[in-house]
Design an enzyme around this catalytic site. Structure first.
Site, mmCIF file in Angstrom:
data_model
loop_
_atom_site.group_PDB
_atom_site.id
_atom_site.type_symbol
_atom_site.label_atom_id
_atom_site.label_comp_id
_atom_site.label_asym_id
_atom_site.label_seq_id
_atom_site.Cartn_x
_atom_site.Cartn_y
_atom_site.Cartn_z
ATOM 1 N N GLY A 15 -9.453 -1.988 2.671
ATOM 2 C CA GLY A 15 -9.057 -0.683 3.196
ATOM 3 C C GLY A 15 -7.893 -0.700 4.158
ATOM 4 N N ARG A 94 -10.954 0.327 -9.976
ATOM 5 C CA ARG A 94 -11.708 0.737 -11.164
ATOM 6 C C ARG A 94 -10.751 1.407 -12.136
ATOM 7 N NH1 ARG A 94 -16.287 -0.975 -12.674
ATOM 8 N NH2 ARG A 94 -16.668 0.960 -13.790
ATOM 9 N N HIS A 112 0.334 0.254 -6.086
ATOM 10 C CA HIS A 112 0.109 -0.962 -6.866
ATOM 11 C C HIS A 112 1.003 -2.069 -6.323
ATOM 12 C CE1 HIS A 112 -1.073 -3.376 -10.273
ATOM 13 N NE2 HIS A 112 0.192 -3.714 -10.398
ATOM 14 N N THR A 144 -1.738 8.304 -14.270
ATOM 15 C CA THR A 144 -1.884 8.854 -15.623
ATOM 16 C C THR A 144 -2.930 7.986 -16.328
ATOM 17 O OG1 THR A 144 -0.045 7.480 -16.335
ATOM 18 C CG2 THR A 144 0.473 9.764 -15.768
ATOM 19 N N GLU A 146 -2.907 5.832 -18.642
ATOM 20 C CA GLU A 146 -2.600 4.429 -18.892
ATOM 21 C C GLU A 146 -2.552 3.675 -17.560
ATOM 22 O OE1 GLU A 146 0.692 1.658 -21.183
ATOM 23 O OE2 GLU A 146 1.049 3.799 -20.989
ATOM 24 N N GLN A 176 4.862 -3.876 3.341
ATOM 25 C CA GLN A 176 5.673 -2.792 2.768
ATOM 26 C C GLN A 176 4.792 -1.648 2.235
ATOM 27 O OE1 GLN A 176 8.977 -2.436 3.018
ATOM 28 N NE2 GLN A 176 8.711 -4.240 4.313
HETATM 29 C C1 GAR Z 1 -3.474 -3.427 -2.140
HETATM 30 O O1 GAR Z 1 -2.551 -4.491 -2.201
HETATM 31 C C2 GAR Z 1 -3.236 -2.436 -3.267
HETATM 32 O O2 GAR Z 1 -1.892 -2.301 -3.596
HETATM 33 C C3 GAR Z 1 -3.993 -3.110 -4.397
HETATM 34 O O3 GAR Z 1 -5.161 -3.576 -3.803
HETATM 35 C C4 GAR Z 1 -4.896 -3.928 -2.447
HETATM 36 C C5 GAR Z 1 -5.924 -3.248 -1.587
HETATM 37 O O4 GAR Z 1 -5.789 -3.622 -0.251
HETATM 38 N N1 GAR Z 1 -4.242 -2.184 -5.468
HETATM 39 C C6 GAR Z 1 -4.256 -2.520 -6.755
HETATM 40 O O5 GAR Z 1 -4.132 -3.680 -7.138
HETATM 41 C C7 GAR Z 1 -4.440 -1.370 -7.717
HETATM 42 N N2 GAR Z 1 -4.112 -1.735 -9.053
HETATM 43 P P1 GAR Z 1 -6.383 -2.693 0.897
HETATM 44 O O6 GAR Z 1 -7.844 -2.417 0.512
HETATM 45 O O7 GAR Z 1 -6.298 -3.548 2.132
HETATM 46 O O8 GAR Z 1 -5.569 -1.454 0.972
#
Ligand code: GAR
Length: 205
Positions: A15, A94, A112, A144, A146, A176
């Site tokens: 989080g 998910r 992402h 979206t 996909e 970042q």
């Molecule tokens: C983050 O790096 C986010 O970009 C990635 O999970 C991490 C969560 O960290 N999300 C994905 O890979 C989605 N496909 P956080 O819980 O510390 O924010």
């Protein structure tokens, strides 16, 4: 006075992006409030961070449902009880059904940890190192159906160094993420851009 916009954040774990959003929303006095944080994992560390900030922290465990569709319906019901203007995926790991994504069309954002369309899915930093790319980064996009492919709102790049490990690269990208996600969420609630016919359209300030 302009009505406060309502934001629901979905998490699965640490989080840190959620925490960056909460911090920015309160420090910058956004015309919006985070009304709930919902996790599909009962042990997500981010739930405690949300509770400590006085925000409703809810759990909808995917393992309690027989299939993806029923989980997504249960999750939608909890989200919709908070009547959000915007649903923010912040490390929500998910895959979502097309029905869920369609229901939140134009108001569902994701971050992402790669420069999409490169490296959708998991293990993005390891795969970036293996591919030998010289720049890597993070992408904020509309969701979206996909996976990891929606219209791109903003990207941040980081150089990949010869000395990088998966961990050092991940932490520079995460830094970042914590910059661009609060900024893009804020711009969304300010109406600075929108999803129009499958593209991100920016509105003049
Ligand atoms: C983050 O790096 C986010 O970009 C990635 O999970 C991490 C969560 O960290 N999300 C994905 O890979 C989605 N496909 P956080 O819980 O510390 O924010």
């Amino acid at each position: 006075m302009r009505a406060m916009k309502r934001i629901v954040i979905l998490i699965s774990g640490r989080g840190s992006n959620m925490a960056a959003l909460l911090q920015a929303a309160s420090a910058e006095q956004w015309p919006a409030q985070v009304v709930a944080v919902i996790s599909n994992q009962a042990n997500a560390a981010g739930l405690a961070t949300a509770s400590a900030a006085g925000i409703a922290a809810r759990v909808v465990e995917h393992v309690a449902y027989p299939d993806r569709a029923q989980f997504d319906q249960a999750l939608s019901a909890v989200i919709d009880a908070y009547a959000p203007d915007l649903v923010v995926l912040a490390g929500f790991l998910r895959i979502l059904t097309p029905e869920f994504v369609e229901h939140y069309h134009g108001r569902l954002l994701n971050i992402h940890p790669s420069l999409l369309p490169s490296f959708p899915g998991l293990d993005t930093h390891r795969r970036a190192l293996e591919a030998g790319v010289k720049v890597h980064g993070a992408t904020v996009h509309f969701v979206t159906p996909e996976l990891d492919h929606g219209p791109i709102i903003e990207q941040a790049t980081v150089p990949v160094l010869d000395t990088d490990t998966e961990d050092t690269l991940a932490s520079r990208v995460l830094e970042q993420e914590h910059v661009i996600y609060p900024r893009t969420v804020r711009e969304f609630i300010e109406g600075r851009y929108a999803l129009v016919a499958g593209r991100v359209v920016r509105h003049p300030v």
